[in-house]
Design an enzyme around this catalytic site. Structure first.
Site, PDB file in Angstrom:
ATOM      1  N   ASP A  55      -6.873   5.960 -27.455  1.00  0.00           N
ATOM      2  CA  ASP A  55      -7.958   6.803 -27.970  1.00  0.00           C
ATOM      3  C   ASP A  55      -8.928   7.162 -26.840  1.00  0.00           C
ATOM      4  O   ASP A  55      -9.008   6.461 -25.827  1.00  0.00           O
ATOM      5  CB  ASP A  55      -8.745   6.046 -29.052  1.00  0.00           C
ATOM      6  CG  ASP A  55      -7.918   5.806 -30.302  1.00  0.00           C
ATOM      7  OD1 ASP A  55      -6.888   6.491 -30.468  1.00  0.00           O
ATOM      8  OD2 ASP A  55      -8.306   4.924 -31.085  1.00  0.00           O
TER       9      ASP A  55
HETATM   10  N1  URA Z   1      -5.608   0.980 -31.476  1.00  0.00           N
HETATM   11  C1  URA Z   1      -6.695   1.785 -31.572  1.00  0.00           C
HETATM   12  O1  URA Z   1      -7.422   1.764 -32.564  1.00  0.00           O
HETATM   13  N2  URA Z   1      -6.944   2.599 -30.538  1.00  0.00           N
HETATM   14  C2  URA Z   1      -6.198   2.647 -29.396  1.00  0.00           C
HETATM   15  O2  URA Z   1      -6.498   3.401 -28.467  1.00  0.00           O
HETATM   16  C3  URA Z   1      -5.069   1.786 -29.332  1.00  0.00           C
HETATM   17  C4  URA Z   1      -4.785   0.968 -30.387  1.00  0.00           C
END
Ligand code: URA
Length: 234
Positions: free
Chosen positions: A103
């Site tokens: 993310d």
């Molecule tokens: N889980 C999440 O919530 N975000 C990420 O970037 C990776 C795993």
């Protein structure tokens, strides 16, 4: 594609000529005479005639680890944000793609390559590669999370139960979490089940590949042969 198909697809050979070339030991695949038409030819394979004439030079496979900083998007192009590819000073960047995503506000290990077969092995759900995250939360982590995460959580949107995950509580608001899959916003949704907001998320490893501690956020390096091979038969 198969080597016999590769040869017979060339304008100068038909299927019979391809079979003959192979049977008479006239074709070299990655430096070795190959008589087996079923051998796999990829864009990275070098295919030559035994006299050295090159039929396909073979692309150079490239593999990188990047320490993704927060605020950079895991995409190859984006209208608004800087992308992880903007951080790479490499030629032919349009050839590269991401083996998994993080993310926007997650930092840590991101794998980048031009080898589609390799990235499929990294990301294929059935390979269940462990991914280890360092998690920081707004509120103290309830000890019950350990058992619930290990049992699996129901995700209504996908109508599935998450695979058993291992949670190690390191401090009241900090934990190490090992997942064996990569669902959308998975870590945030798992803690969301306990109404606890994830305020920091950092990926430490994917499979046997660990984020090199020498890499500052935004820095990257080429993977070692061993790191690449660790996904050889996942
Ligand atoms: N889980 C999440 O919530 N975000 C990420 O970037 C990776 C795993």
């Amino acid at each position: 594609m198969r080597l016999d198909r590769f040869l017979s697809n060339l304008p100068r050979f038909n299927r019979q000529a391809a079979r003959h070339l192979l049977a008479s030991g006239n074709v070299r695949l990655d430096g070795r005479i190959s008589r087996d038409g079923r051998s796999e030819v990829s864009v990275f394979s070098r295919v030559e005639m035994s006299d050295g004439e090159v039929l396909q030079a073979g692309k150079c496979a490239r593999y990188f680890m990047l320490h993704k900083p927060v605020g950079v998007v895991s995409a190859t192009a984006h209208p608004e944000h800087r992308t992880v590819l903007d951080l790479l000073d490499e030629p032919d960047k349009h050839d590269l793609h991401l083996a998994g995503r993080l993310d926007l506000n997650t930092s840590g290990l991101l794998l980048i390559t031009n080898d589609g077969q390799w990235s499929r092995r990294v990301t294929l759900p059935k390979s269940k590669q462990p991914k280890v995250y360092l998690v920081e939360t707004e509120d103290p982590i309830e000890p019950a999370c350990v058992e619930v995460f290990a049992r699996g959580l129901y995700f209504a949107f996908e109508d599935l139960v998450t695979l058993p995950a291992q949670l190690q509580i390191l401090a009241p608001r900090q934990a190490r979490l090992t997942l064996h899959e990569g669902r959308y916003h998975q870590v945030k949704r798992m803690f969301g089940h306990f109404q606890n907001k994830v305020i920091g998320l950092h990926r430490l490893s994917v499979g046997a590949i660990q984020l090199d501690p020498a890499l500052a956020p935004g820095q990257y390096r080429v993977l070692t042969t061993e790191e690449v091979a660790s996904f050889a038969s996942a």
